[in-house]
Enzyme design. Sequence first.
Site, PDB file in Angstrom:
ATOM      1  N   THR A 212      46.851  32.788  35.283  1.00  0.00           N
ATOM      2  CA  THR A 212      46.347  33.455  36.478  1.00  0.00           C
ATOM      3  C   THR A 212      45.727  32.485  37.465  1.00  0.00           C
ATOM      4  OG1 THR A 212      45.710  35.335  35.091  1.00  0.00           O
ATOM      5  CG2 THR A 212      44.780  35.279  37.289  1.00  0.00           C
ATOM      6  N   GLY A 242      49.184  42.707  32.183  1.00  0.00           N
ATOM      7  CA  GLY A 242      47.778  42.384  32.034  1.00  0.00           C
ATOM      8  C   GLY A 242      46.942  42.959  33.157  1.00  0.00           C
ATOM      9  N   ASP A 243      45.787  42.370  33.371  1.00  0.00           N
ATOM     10  CA  ASP A 243      44.848  42.898  34.361  1.00  0.00           C
ATOM     11  C   ASP A 243      45.147  42.462  35.780  1.00  0.00           C
ATOM     12  OD1 ASP A 243      43.989  40.209  33.427  1.00  0.00           O
ATOM     13  OD2 ASP A 243      42.432  40.471  34.929  1.00  0.00           O
ATOM     14  N   THR A 263      39.903  36.272  34.984  1.00  0.00           N
ATOM     15  CA  THR A 263      40.922  35.470  34.327  1.00  0.00           C
ATOM     16  C   THR A 263      40.685  35.542  32.825  1.00  0.00           C
ATOM     17  OG1 THR A 263      41.975  33.286  34.222  1.00  0.00           O
ATOM     18  CG2 THR A 263      39.597  33.320  34.480  1.00  0.00           C
ATOM     19  N   GLY A 264      41.733  35.357  32.057  1.00  0.00           N
ATOM     20  CA  GLY A 264      41.592  35.420  30.609  1.00  0.00           C
ATOM     21  C   GLY A 264      42.424  36.533  30.006  1.00  0.00           C
TER      22      GLY A 264
END
Length: 352
Positions: A212, A242-243, A263-264
Amino acid sequence: MLIFGFKMGYMMNRKRFLQLGAFTGIATSLLGRKVHAQHVGKMSGPVVVSTWDAGLRANKGAWKILGKGGNALDAVEKGVMVTEDEINCCVGLGANPDRDGFVTLDACIMDHRFNCGSVAFLERIKHPVSVARRVMEKTPHVMLVGSGAQQFAIAEGFPLESPDLSPDAKKAYQEWLKSAKYEPQINRENLENKGHGPFAPSQINGEWNHDTIGMVAIDAQGQLGGSCTTSGMGFKMRGRLGDSPIIGAGLYVDGDVGACTATGQGEDVIRVAGSHTVVEMMRQGYGPEMACRKVVERIVKIKGADVHKIQVAFLAINKHGVVGAFAIHKGFSYALKTNTTEKLVTANSWFK
Protein backbone atom coordinates in the site's frame (compact mmCIF):
# COMPACT_ATOMS: atom_id res chain seq x y z
CA MET A 1 -39.77 30.46 57.09
CA LEU A 2 -36.31 29.87 58.55
CA ILE A 3 -36.46 26.18 57.66
CA PHE A 4 -37.69 27.00 54.15
CA GLY A 5 -34.85 29.50 53.67
CA PHE A 6 -32.31 26.94 54.87
CA LYS A 7 -33.62 24.32 52.43
CA MET A 8 -33.56 26.77 49.53
CA GLY A 9 -29.99 27.81 50.35
CA TYR A 10 -28.92 24.16 50.63
CA MET A 11 -30.52 23.29 47.31
CA MET A 12 -28.88 26.26 45.56
CA ASN A 13 -25.44 25.44 46.99
CA ARG A 14 -25.83 21.76 46.04
CA LYS A 15 -26.80 22.74 42.50
CA ARG A 16 -23.77 25.00 42.17
CA PHE A 17 -21.55 22.25 43.56
CA LEU A 18 -22.84 19.73 41.01
CA GLN A 19 -22.46 22.22 38.18
CA LEU A 20 -18.91 22.99 39.27
CA GLY A 21 -18.12 19.28 39.52
CA ALA A 22 -19.45 18.62 36.03
CA PHE A 23 -17.46 21.53 34.62
CA THR A 24 -14.30 20.35 36.39
CA GLY A 25 -14.77 16.83 35.02
CA ILE A 26 -15.16 18.10 31.48
CA ALA A 27 -12.16 20.40 31.82
CA THR A 28 -10.02 17.59 33.22
CA SER A 29 -11.05 15.28 30.38
CA LEU A 30 -10.25 17.87 27.74
CA LEU A 31 -6.96 18.74 29.42
CA GLY A 32 -6.02 15.07 29.51
CA ARG A 33 -6.54 14.84 25.77
CA LYS A 34 -4.76 18.09 25.04
CA VAL A 35 -1.45 17.10 26.60
CA HIS A 36 -0.90 14.06 24.35
CA ALA A 37 2.31 14.67 22.42
CA GLN A 38 2.40 14.78 18.64
CA HIS A 39 5.10 13.52 16.31
CA VAL A 40 4.93 16.77 14.34
CA GLY A 41 3.70 20.14 15.55
CA LYS A 42 1.26 22.51 13.89
CA MET A 43 2.34 23.45 10.38
CA SER A 44 1.92 26.65 8.44
CA GLY A 45 1.12 26.21 4.77
CA PRO A 46 0.59 22.96 2.87
CA VAL A 47 1.49 19.59 4.39
CA VAL A 48 1.60 16.17 2.75
CA VAL A 49 2.38 12.85 4.39
CA SER A 50 2.42 9.36 2.96
CA THR A 51 3.26 5.86 4.12
CA TRP A 52 6.73 4.34 3.99
CA ASP A 53 9.90 5.43 2.23
CA ALA A 54 8.22 5.30 -1.19
CA GLY A 55 6.28 8.27 0.12
CA LEU A 56 9.34 10.49 -0.26
CA ARG A 57 9.05 10.22 -4.03
CA ALA A 58 5.27 10.35 -3.98
CA ASN A 59 5.34 13.52 -1.89
CA LYS A 60 7.48 15.22 -4.52
CA GLY A 61 4.75 14.51 -7.05
CA ALA A 62 2.13 15.94 -4.72
CA TRP A 63 4.26 19.01 -4.00
CA LYS A 64 4.28 20.00 -7.66
CA ILE A 65 0.65 20.94 -7.00
CA LEU A 66 0.67 21.93 -3.33
CA GLY A 67 3.77 24.09 -3.71
CA LYS A 68 2.00 26.20 -6.34
CA GLY A 69 -1.12 26.73 -4.23
CA GLY A 70 -3.05 23.86 -5.81
CA ASN A 71 -5.72 21.85 -4.04
CA ALA A 72 -5.21 18.78 -1.88
CA LEU A 73 -7.35 16.46 -4.00
CA ASP A 74 -5.26 17.03 -7.12
CA ALA A 75 -2.11 16.62 -5.05
CA VAL A 76 -2.99 13.28 -3.48
CA GLU A 77 -3.98 11.88 -6.86
CA LYS A 78 -0.78 12.96 -8.61
CA GLY A 79 1.34 11.97 -5.64
CA VAL A 80 0.40 8.30 -5.50
CA MET A 81 0.45 8.07 -9.28
CA VAL A 82 4.23 8.36 -8.93
CA THR A 83 4.24 5.09 -6.98
CA GLU A 84 1.79 3.44 -9.37
CA ASP A 85 4.27 4.23 -12.16
CA GLU A 86 7.15 2.53 -10.38
CA ILE A 87 7.97 -1.15 -10.84
CA ASN A 88 7.72 -2.55 -7.33
CA CYS A 89 6.17 -5.48 -5.54
CA CYS A 90 3.30 -3.73 -3.85
CA VAL A 91 1.67 -0.97 -5.94
CA GLY A 92 0.76 -0.77 -9.61
CA LEU A 93 0.87 -3.24 -12.46
CA GLY A 94 4.47 -4.24 -11.75
CA ALA A 95 3.45 -5.70 -8.39
CA ASN A 96 3.25 -9.29 -7.22
CA PRO A 97 0.17 -11.17 -8.50
CA ASP A 98 -2.48 -13.14 -6.67
CA ARG A 99 -2.02 -16.89 -6.24
CA ASP A 100 -3.50 -17.48 -9.71
CA GLY A 101 -0.89 -15.22 -11.32
CA PHE A 102 -2.99 -12.10 -11.99
CA VAL A 103 -2.27 -8.57 -10.77
CA THR A 104 -5.37 -6.86 -9.40
CA LEU A 105 -5.39 -3.27 -8.19
CA ASP A 106 -7.45 -1.31 -5.67
CA ALA A 107 -7.58 2.42 -4.94
CA CYS A 108 -9.70 5.15 -3.44
CA ILE A 109 -9.70 8.93 -3.14
CA MET A 110 -11.66 11.38 -0.97
CA ASP A 111 -11.97 15.15 -0.52
CA HIS A 112 -12.88 17.41 2.40
CA ARG A 113 -16.59 17.45 1.48
CA PHE A 114 -17.15 13.67 1.70
CA ASN A 115 -16.95 13.20 -2.07
CA CYS A 116 -15.24 9.86 -2.64
CA GLY A 117 -14.55 7.24 -5.27
CA SER A 118 -13.11 3.76 -5.29
CA VAL A 119 -12.18 0.86 -7.56
CA ALA A 120 -11.37 -2.71 -6.58
CA PHE A 121 -10.22 -5.91 -8.27
CA LEU A 122 -9.21 -3.84 -11.29
CA GLU A 123 -6.98 -5.49 -13.89
CA ARG A 124 -4.70 -4.07 -16.63
CA ILE A 125 -5.26 -0.37 -15.84
CA LYS A 126 -2.14 1.55 -14.86
CA HIS A 127 -3.59 4.24 -12.59
CA PRO A 128 -6.45 2.94 -10.45
CA VAL A 129 -6.42 6.08 -8.28
CA SER A 130 -7.37 8.17 -11.31
CA VAL A 131 -10.15 5.75 -12.20
CA ALA A 132 -11.38 6.06 -8.61
CA ARG A 133 -11.52 9.82 -9.03
CA ARG A 134 -13.56 9.44 -12.23
CA VAL A 135 -15.97 7.20 -10.33
CA MET A 136 -16.33 9.98 -7.77
CA GLU A 137 -16.82 12.75 -10.31
CA LYS A 138 -18.68 11.07 -13.16
CA THR A 139 -20.95 8.45 -11.60
CA PRO A 140 -23.57 8.40 -8.84
CA HIS A 141 -21.62 5.58 -7.17
CA VAL A 142 -18.73 5.31 -4.73
CA MET A 143 -17.19 1.98 -5.79
CA LEU A 144 -16.85 -0.03 -8.98
CA VAL A 145 -15.22 -3.46 -9.03
CA GLY A 146 -13.81 -6.09 -11.37
CA SER A 147 -14.76 -6.14 -15.03
CA GLY A 148 -17.25 -3.32 -14.49
CA ALA A 149 -14.50 -1.06 -13.17
CA GLN A 150 -12.31 -2.02 -16.12
CA GLN A 151 -15.06 -1.29 -18.64
CA PHE A 152 -15.66 2.10 -17.04
CA ALA A 153 -11.94 2.89 -17.16
CA ILE A 154 -11.69 2.00 -20.86
CA ALA A 155 -14.78 4.10 -21.61
CA GLU A 156 -13.05 6.99 -19.85
CA GLY A 157 -10.02 6.67 -22.10
CA PHE A 158 -7.64 4.66 -19.91
CA PRO A 159 -5.59 2.27 -22.07
CA LEU A 160 -5.70 -1.47 -21.45
CA GLU A 161 -2.20 -2.56 -20.50
CA SER A 162 -0.46 -5.90 -21.10
CA PRO A 163 -1.49 -8.77 -18.80
CA ASP A 164 2.13 -9.96 -18.57
CA LEU A 165 3.84 -9.88 -15.18
CA SER A 166 6.86 -7.65 -14.68
CA PRO A 167 10.19 -9.56 -14.61
CA ASP A 168 10.55 -9.14 -10.84
CA ALA A 169 6.97 -10.21 -10.17
CA LYS A 170 7.29 -13.21 -12.46
CA LYS A 171 10.43 -14.34 -10.66
CA ALA A 172 8.83 -13.88 -7.22
CA TYR A 173 5.71 -15.76 -8.32
CA GLN A 174 7.74 -18.69 -9.62
CA GLU A 175 9.62 -18.85 -6.33
CA TRP A 176 6.37 -18.73 -4.39
CA LEU A 177 4.92 -21.57 -6.43
CA LYS A 178 7.74 -23.87 -5.29
CA SER A 179 6.34 -23.96 -1.79
CA ALA A 180 2.94 -22.30 -2.24
CA LYS A 181 2.75 -21.42 1.44
CA TYR A 182 0.26 -18.87 2.65
CA GLU A 183 1.12 -18.36 6.29
CA PRO A 184 1.51 -15.03 8.08
CA GLN A 185 5.03 -14.55 9.39
CA ILE A 186 6.80 -11.84 11.33
CA ASN A 187 10.56 -11.38 11.23
CA ARG A 188 11.46 -8.82 13.86
CA GLU A 189 14.79 -7.96 12.25
CA ASN A 190 13.05 -7.01 9.01
CA LEU A 191 10.46 -4.95 10.88
CA GLU A 192 13.18 -2.31 11.29
CA ASN A 193 14.30 -2.40 7.66
CA LYS A 194 13.19 0.97 6.32
CA GLY A 195 13.48 -0.19 2.76
CA HIS A 196 11.19 -3.15 3.28
CA GLY A 197 8.57 -2.28 5.85
CA PRO A 198 5.94 -4.88 6.81
CA PHE A 199 3.00 -3.74 4.73
CA ALA A 200 1.48 -7.22 4.79
CA PRO A 201 2.27 -10.15 7.07
CA SER A 202 4.08 -12.30 4.54
CA GLN A 203 7.66 -12.47 3.45
CA ILE A 204 8.97 -13.30 -0.02
CA ASN A 205 12.65 -14.11 -0.59
CA GLY A 206 13.60 -12.38 2.64
CA GLU A 207 11.79 -9.14 1.78
CA TRP A 208 8.56 -7.81 3.20
CA ASN A 209 5.57 -7.97 0.93
CA HIS A 210 4.62 -4.30 0.61
CA ASP A 211 1.06 -3.63 -0.41
CA THR A 212 0.00 0.00 0.00
CA ILE A 213 0.78 3.65 -0.30
CA GLY A 214 -1.60 5.99 1.48
CA MET A 215 -1.38 9.78 1.34
CA VAL A 216 -3.18 12.59 3.17
CA ALA A 217 -2.62 16.31 2.67
CA ILE A 218 -3.80 19.78 3.58
CA ASP A 219 -3.42 22.58 1.05
CA ALA A 220 -2.77 26.33 1.40
CA GLN A 221 -6.53 26.95 1.64
CA GLY A 222 -6.84 24.52 4.56
CA GLN A 223 -8.66 21.87 2.53
CA LEU A 224 -7.93 18.21 3.14
CA GLY A 225 -7.64 15.30 0.73
CA GLY A 226 -6.54 11.69 0.79
CA SER A 227 -5.77 8.75 -1.47
CA CYS A 228 -4.78 5.11 -1.14
CA THR A 229 -3.61 2.66 -3.81
CA THR A 230 -2.42 -0.93 -3.74
CA SER A 231 -2.00 -4.24 -5.50
CA GLY A 232 -3.14 -5.98 -2.35
CA MET A 233 -1.37 -8.71 -0.46
CA GLY A 234 1.03 -10.61 -2.68
CA PHE A 235 -0.13 -14.13 -3.64
CA LYS A 236 -3.52 -13.53 -2.03
CA MET A 237 -6.54 -15.69 -2.79
CA ARG A 238 -8.13 -14.61 -6.04
CA GLY A 239 -10.84 -12.12 -5.23
CA ARG A 240 -9.40 -11.10 -1.86
CA LEU A 241 -9.99 -7.47 -0.99
CA GLY A 242 -8.22 -5.56 1.76
CA ASP A 243 -8.91 -2.23 3.39
CA SER A 244 -7.25 0.07 0.86
CA PRO A 245 -10.22 0.77 -1.46
CA ILE A 246 -12.77 0.88 1.36
CA ILE A 247 -13.80 4.37 2.44
CA GLY A 248 -13.63 4.45 6.22
CA ALA A 249 -11.15 1.58 6.45
CA GLY A 250 -8.05 2.35 4.37
CA LEU A 251 -8.89 6.05 4.04
CA TYR A 252 -11.19 8.68 5.49
CA VAL A 253 -11.37 12.47 5.21
CA ASP A 254 -13.55 14.91 7.14
CA GLY A 255 -12.89 18.55 6.34
CA ASP A 256 -14.03 19.67 9.79
CA VAL A 257 -11.71 17.28 11.64
CA GLY A 258 -8.87 15.67 9.70
CA ALA A 259 -7.85 12.73 7.53
CA CYS A 260 -6.32 9.30 8.03
CA THR A 261 -4.92 6.45 5.97
CA ALA A 262 -3.93 2.93 6.98
CA THR A 263 -1.35 0.34 6.01
CA GLY A 264 -0.78 -3.25 7.05
CA GLN A 265 -3.07 -6.25 7.45
CA GLY A 266 -6.20 -5.00 5.73
CA GLU A 267 -8.56 -7.51 7.32
CA ASP A 268 -7.83 -6.11 10.75
CA VAL A 269 -8.16 -2.51 9.63
CA ILE A 270 -11.59 -3.36 8.22
CA ARG A 271 -12.68 -4.95 11.52
CA VAL A 272 -12.48 -1.59 13.31
CA ALA A 273 -13.30 0.74 10.37
CA GLY A 274 -9.79 1.96 11.09
CA SER A 275 -9.33 5.30 9.34
CA HIS A 276 -12.84 6.50 10.15
CA THR A 277 -12.34 5.54 13.79
CA VAL A 278 -9.09 7.51 13.95
CA VAL A 279 -10.87 10.58 12.56
CA GLU A 280 -13.67 10.14 15.11
CA MET A 281 -11.06 9.99 17.88
CA MET A 282 -9.69 13.30 16.61
CA ARG A 283 -13.22 14.68 16.65
CA GLN A 284 -13.39 13.79 20.34
CA GLY A 285 -10.33 15.93 20.99
CA TYR A 286 -7.39 13.55 20.67
CA GLY A 287 -4.35 14.64 18.68
CA PRO A 288 -3.47 12.64 15.55
CA GLU A 289 -0.86 10.38 17.13
CA MET A 290 -2.98 9.54 20.16
CA ALA A 291 -6.01 8.96 17.92
CA CYS A 292 -3.96 6.48 15.87
CA ARG A 293 -2.72 4.83 19.05
CA LYS A 294 -6.24 4.39 20.43
CA VAL A 295 -7.30 2.44 17.35
CA VAL A 296 -4.10 0.37 17.33
CA GLU A 297 -4.82 -0.51 20.95
CA ARG A 298 -8.28 -1.67 19.94
CA ILE A 299 -6.79 -3.99 17.30
CA VAL A 300 -4.21 -5.29 19.79
CA LYS A 301 -7.01 -6.18 22.20
CA ILE A 302 -9.05 -7.89 19.49
CA LYS A 303 -6.15 -9.97 18.16
CA GLY A 304 -4.79 -11.11 21.52
CA ALA A 305 -1.82 -13.44 21.15
CA ASP A 306 -2.11 -13.32 17.35
CA VAL A 307 -1.10 -9.65 17.31
CA HIS A 308 2.52 -10.76 17.00
CA LYS A 309 1.72 -12.08 13.51
CA ILE A 310 0.43 -8.85 12.00
CA GLN A 311 1.39 -5.25 11.39
CA VAL A 312 -1.06 -2.35 11.20
CA ALA A 313 -0.24 1.35 11.18
CA PHE A 314 -2.25 4.54 10.88
CA LEU A 315 -1.14 7.95 9.62
CA ALA A 316 -3.29 11.00 10.30
CA ILE A 317 -3.39 14.77 9.91
CA ASN A 318 -5.85 17.12 11.58
CA LYS A 319 -7.42 20.27 10.14
CA HIS A 320 -4.64 22.39 11.68
CA GLY A 321 -1.91 20.49 9.85
CA VAL A 322 -0.73 18.51 12.89
CA VAL A 323 0.54 15.06 11.88
CA GLY A 324 0.75 11.84 13.87
CA ALA A 325 1.13 8.10 13.35
CA PHE A 326 1.22 4.90 15.37
CA ALA A 327 1.86 1.22 14.58
CA ILE A 328 1.62 -2.17 16.24
CA HIS A 329 5.27 -3.07 15.61
CA LYS A 330 8.26 -0.77 15.36
CA GLY A 331 9.69 -0.08 11.93
CA PHE A 332 6.80 1.82 10.35
CA SER A 333 7.90 5.13 8.83
CA TYR A 334 6.13 7.87 6.92
CA ALA A 335 7.29 10.62 4.59
CA LEU A 336 6.60 14.24 5.48
CA LYS A 337 6.91 17.31 3.25
CA THR A 338 6.16 20.96 4.05
CA ASN A 339 7.48 24.33 2.93
CA THR A 340 10.52 23.84 5.14
CA THR A 341 10.79 20.10 5.78
CA GLU A 342 11.26 16.94 3.77
CA LYS A 343 12.04 13.81 5.74
CA LEU A 344 11.22 10.26 6.72
CA VAL A 345 9.76 9.97 10.22
CA THR A 346 9.78 6.80 12.33
CA ALA A 347 6.45 6.31 14.06
CA ASN A 348 5.99 5.20 17.65
CA SER A 349 4.61 1.70 18.16
CA TRP A 350 2.86 -0.59 20.62
CA PHE A 351 5.77 -3.03 20.70
CA LYS A 352 9.02 -1.20 21.45
